[in-house]
Motif scaffolding. Structure first.
Motif, mmCIF file in Angstrom:
data_model
loop_
_atom_site.group_PDB
_atom_site.id
_atom_site.type_symbol
_atom_site.label_atom_id
_atom_site.label_comp_id
_atom_site.label_asym_id
_atom_site.label_seq_id
_atom_site.Cartn_x
_atom_site.Cartn_y
_atom_site.Cartn_z
ATOM 1 N N GLU A 705 1.282 2.003 27.532
ATOM 2 C CA GLU A 705 -0.026 1.875 26.873
ATOM 3 C C GLU A 705 -0.072 2.730 25.608
ATOM 4 O O GLU A 705 -0.600 2.298 24.563
ATOM 5 N N ARG A 709 -0.277 1.079 21.650
ATOM 6 C CA ARG A 709 -1.263 1.458 20.651
ATOM 7 C C ARG A 709 -0.568 1.950 19.372
ATOM 8 O O ARG A 709 -0.955 1.587 18.251
ATOM 9 N N MET A 716 -5.882 -3.250 24.288
ATOM 10 C CA MET A 716 -5.100 -2.434 25.210
ATOM 11 C C MET A 716 -4.036 -3.293 25.880
ATOM 12 O O MET A 716 -4.232 -4.482 26.133
#
Length: 889
Positions: A705, A709, A716
């Motif tokens: 995650e 990003r 997400m």
């Protein structure tokens, strides 16, 4: 912002989890039209902290949930906790006793003790919630349930009432498993059989010799049983004998003929103690024999055992009675043997079979409507597996399951404790009885003091948790059938898709869920049962506090390494029913994988720049085409492995492909012109890396995650779509051709390794492509860099591969010749000659020692064997070095 030097899990995990949860990513939408995928979390006991068994289950379940969420399903992972009646009550009572309360039951009373337990449970549930979150479990906290919730209690009571009306639940006097330590009954499958040293005593018994390992129970015998065809005892059948025990009671035993007696065991005459043996109880029922109870619920002898023995423990009475028999000349013999002893799996204490009136579930009464027939519980339990309605993984557990079904006895569901679902039965006087999910109206009613077996309530878990609690609270008048019909979650998310659990509770829980759900709901509770194995230490033993150096604490591991390390370590290579060794070395290995993923992200970041671009309509360079082809093949393979529930295998395939193909080949290849600096390369690199992040995400959600990003992924990663094969970017020909190039690179590297060449040593490489020559030409600069070649030449034929100092590798698509440059050849010869000189000197010393008789006769055998082994290894090393020198010319 550029990536940090290392991934520090503690820096990110809490904030990421809070963002996932607050975004609604975990919450299932009952109104969506997407396919449903449901898992009911096996509820951990509300008595403490999560252990590795919980951790491996939750890691596997979260892999399934995140995969199906990304694949487009409407997923529901429903969390909860179990009230764990016996375990929880015993923990709280022990705590109160440590605080100075001698008898918590007596001092607090039922309501006071239950209030103390409820207070303890609420605190413990908070701890468990935080630990589940720390693991990264993406469960729907808005639907969290607890087996003592009001709605679940209503379901429990209504289920009991319906089963009672159908004659499936009855109260009867039976021999039950009594735990004198916990002061309650326990179910048959909560019993562990331990082999323990014991003695088999043979005692004179009227005209018989009777063998027993429990002579103290003979004080309560009411019969002697023999086989009806045993000629030795024919004249005694039907007679009654008076037996006067020394310093004990006088008993009267009738000789009965019964098929249950094995004439080959002992003397063929069996002393029958109906009050302390399930087999003897059945014999007594068949022949109308009385019950004499000589052991009480505290595990002590009763008045029926005689004044001398009354109040003794079982062990004390055994010793005293045997001594008295011996003194009276009634002990014919005693021999040592190994006795299978029943132990309660909760308290680890010996079980005492006692006669008690208890509540039972009848497993043989045919009242369950199933597939157009009326079957018994036992028949339905067999049918759902035999017909394939439910798949057990691993499949070999079916044999164990059917064996259990074939030996299934009525289930004792009442427990003599205060914490739990109280049995919904009320009595008024000797004649009035009321059963229902609401208290009866009128005065004078007293509720049954017992509670239900914890497994009774958890057996309703998959569907009772889906009943709308607001509907249930607002409409107490609705029947359970109406509540189920009007609860949207039941219609949308039941049956659950898979039940993931340990194989050790196949009968405790899995079978009971099948039993209750087929009866109450008319469908199976789940379609697949995935049973993980045990987590063992590095030596293959169960983790134990006695071996702290090998024990792994999941909470400490998360604190030290992060949740991703623990999760991947528990899933990588895991398979249904397969025990897994977990060690610090395995954790470190996964941490290296995370570092590799993180460092690869840094290179991708530099390659892509600040503004990643989409894939071009057509990809030109063979290496980029190959990367796309390898991704397509990997995604297809992972989809198939996941579809077969092989998540541990899938994790290993992703790890291997990422490390060996993406990192070791592709990321090295794109450093070479014309790939380096190419917009096409940047786009493919970005696409490939994001694809790997998606594939890794179910296993390692936190680090992926963060990287998603940082790499400019949309929204997400938890909500990103699962990788799909794009028909517009399929390059099977390039995939096959560059695979040959990659094999050539591997062959050259193998030659380097076999020759013992250090990385700084330059080699001359000649390749004769027998296929895909154009791709070999396009990839020549890449090959030259990856094998650290001083020069690389593409040949039109295999000529020149037999020159001195040449190593050759042959493949269906190429022939490779590897030579050292002249300067490197001389340096390599000098190195080998120096090594040979040292090795020959060491070998000479060893051979001299082995020729010394004093050494051979006086040294420890292990030292002699080591010297021989070292000498043999040195001879092989010297021979290899000499052969390599010869090839150098």
């Amino acid at each position: 912002m550029p990536l940090d030097q290392y991934f520090e899990a503690s820096k990110y995990e809490q904030a990421i989890y809070e963002r996932w949860e607050s975004s609604g990513a975990f919450r299932a939408d009952v109104d969506s039209d997407r396919p449903a995928f449901t898992i009911s979390m096996p509820p951990p006991n509300a008595t403490g902290t999560l252990h590795l068994g919980h951790a491996v289950g939750m890691a596997l379940e979260d892999v399934m949930i995140r995969w199906r969420r990304m694949a487009g399903d409407e997923v529901l992972w429903l969390p909860g906790t179990d009230h764990a009646a016996i375990a929880t009550e015993s923990v709280v009572i022990r705590n109160l006793q440590k605080e100075g309360m001698a008898d918590p039951r007596h001092e607090l009373g039922r309501d006071g003790l239950v209030a103390k337990i409820a207070e303890f449970v609420e605190q413990s549930r908070g701890t468990i919630r935080s630990q589940i979150r720390a693991l990264g479990a993406s469960c729907d906290w808005s639907r969290e349930r607890y087996t003592m919730d009001a709605t679940l209690n209503r379901a429990v009571n209504a289920t009991f009432a319906r089963m009672f009306r159908d004659g499936l639940i009855y109260r009867g006097l039976r021999i039950i498993n009594w735990d004198p330590h916990l002061k309650t009954t326990v179910a048959d499958d909560e019993i562990e059989t331990k082999e323990r040293p014991a003695k088999l005593y043979t005692m004179r018994y009227g005209p018989f010799l009777v063998a027993t390992s429990r002579p103290e129970t003979k004080l309560g015998d009411t019969a002697v049983a023999v086989h009806p065809d045993d000629e030795r005892w024919q004249e005694h059948i039907g007679k009654t004998y008076e037996i006067t025990w020394p310093q004990g009671p006088t008993i009267h035993v009738r000789v009965v003929a019964d098929q249950a007696v094995d004439p080959e065991t002992g003397t063929g005459a069996l002393g029958v103690t109906p009050a302390h043996s399930a087999i003897d109880f059945e014999i007594a029922e068949r022949h109308g024999l009385p019950l004499v109870q000589v052991i009480d619920e505290d595990g002590r002898m009763t008045a029926a055992a005689g004044e001398r023995y009354q109040g003794m423990t079982v062990e004390e009475c055994r010793a005293a009675f045997v001594a008295d028999l011996d003194a009276a000349g009634l002990l014919a013999g005693a021999e040592d043997y190994i006795q299978p002893t029943p132990i309660c799996y909760r308290s680890k204490q010996v079980i005492e079979p006692l006669p008690k009136a208890q509540w039972f579930v009848d497993v043989n009464k045919p009242v369950v409507p199933w597939k157009g027939q009326t079957l018994s519980i036992r028949q339905v339990l067999r049918d759902v597996i035999a017909d394939g309605d439910i798949q057990l993984l691993p499949k070999h557990e079916e044999k164990t399951y059917f064996h259990w079904i074939d030996n299934l006895r009525d289930w004792c569901i009442s427990r003599q404790i205060w914490w739990g679902h109280r049995i919904p039965v009320w009595y008024r006087g000797e004649e009035d009885l009321y059963v229902g999910h609401r208290s009866p109206e009128g005065a004078g009613w007293e509720q049954d003091p017992d509670t239900l077996d914890t497994w009774f309530s958890s057996a309703l878990w998959t569907w009772s948790t889906l009943i709308d609690p607001e509907l249930a609270e607002a409409h107490p008048e609705l029947s359970l059938r109406e509540l189920l019909a009007r609860s949207p979650d039941v219609a949308r998310f039941h049956p659950t898709s898979v039940m993931e659990t340990g194989y050790d509770i196949l009968f405790f829980w899995i079978a009971r869920m099948i039993l209750m759900t087929t009866y109450m709901v008319g469908e199976v509770p789940f379609h697949t049962v995935y049973m993980h194995g045990l987590i063992l230490d590095r030596d293959g033993d169960k983790m134990s506090k006695s071996k702290p150096e090998t024990a792994i604490d999941p909470q400490a591991t998360i604190a030290d390494h992060g949740a991703d390390v623990l999760r991947m370590s528990l899933v990588l290579g895991n398979a249904p029913g397969k025990d897994l060794k977990l060690s610090e070395e395995r954790l470190v290995g996964v941490k290296r994988l995370i570092n590799k993923l993180w460092n690869a992200g840094k290179l991708v970041e530099r390659t892509v720049g600040e503004h990643p671009t989409a894939l071009p309509a057509t990809i030109e360079h063979p290496i980029n085409q190959w990367m796309m082809a390898r991704l397509d093949g990997l995604v297809d393979l992972i989809d198939r492995r996941f579809g077969d529930w092989a998540f541990g295998d899938g994790a290993e395939l992703i790890r291997t492909a990422f490390w060996s193909e993406f990192c070791d080949v592709y990321l090295e290849a794109i450093k070479v012109p014309p790939l380096a600096g190419s917009a096409e390369t940047a786009a493919v690199t970005h696409h490939a890396y994001l694809t790997y992040l998606k594939l890794f995400h179910p296993f390692m959600p936190y680090v992926t995650e963060v990287l998603w990003r940082e790499m400019g992924g949309e929204d997400m990663l938890i909500g990103a779509p699962w990788p799909a094969i794009d028909p517009a970017h399929r390059y099977p020909e390039a995939g096959e051709a560059v695979d040959a190039v990659v094999r050539a690179i591997g062959a050259i590297r193998s030659v380097r390794a076999e020759q013992g060449l250090e990385p700084k040593v330059k080699i001359e490489v000649a390749i004769h492509p027998t296929a895909h020559r154009d791709v070999f030409e396009a990839c020549a600069p890449v090959v030259e860099r990856l094998v650290r070649a001083g020069s690389l030449e593409l040949l039109d034929s295999a000529a020149g591969t037999d020159e001195p100092g040449t190593a050759v590798a042959v493949d269906a698509a190429f022939e490779v010749a590897v030579r050292l440059g002249q300067a490197d050849r001389e340096a390599e010869k000098q190195r080998l000659e120096k090594q040979l000189e040292q090795d020959r000197k060491r070998l000479g010393g060893l051979e001299k020692r082995l020729a010394d008789e004093n050494f051979l006769t006086r040294a420890k055998p292990i030292a002699v064997e080591k010297a021989k082994s070292d000498a043999e290894a040195l001879r092989a090393t010297i021979q290899a070095a000499e052969e390599r020198l010869a090839t150098l010319g």
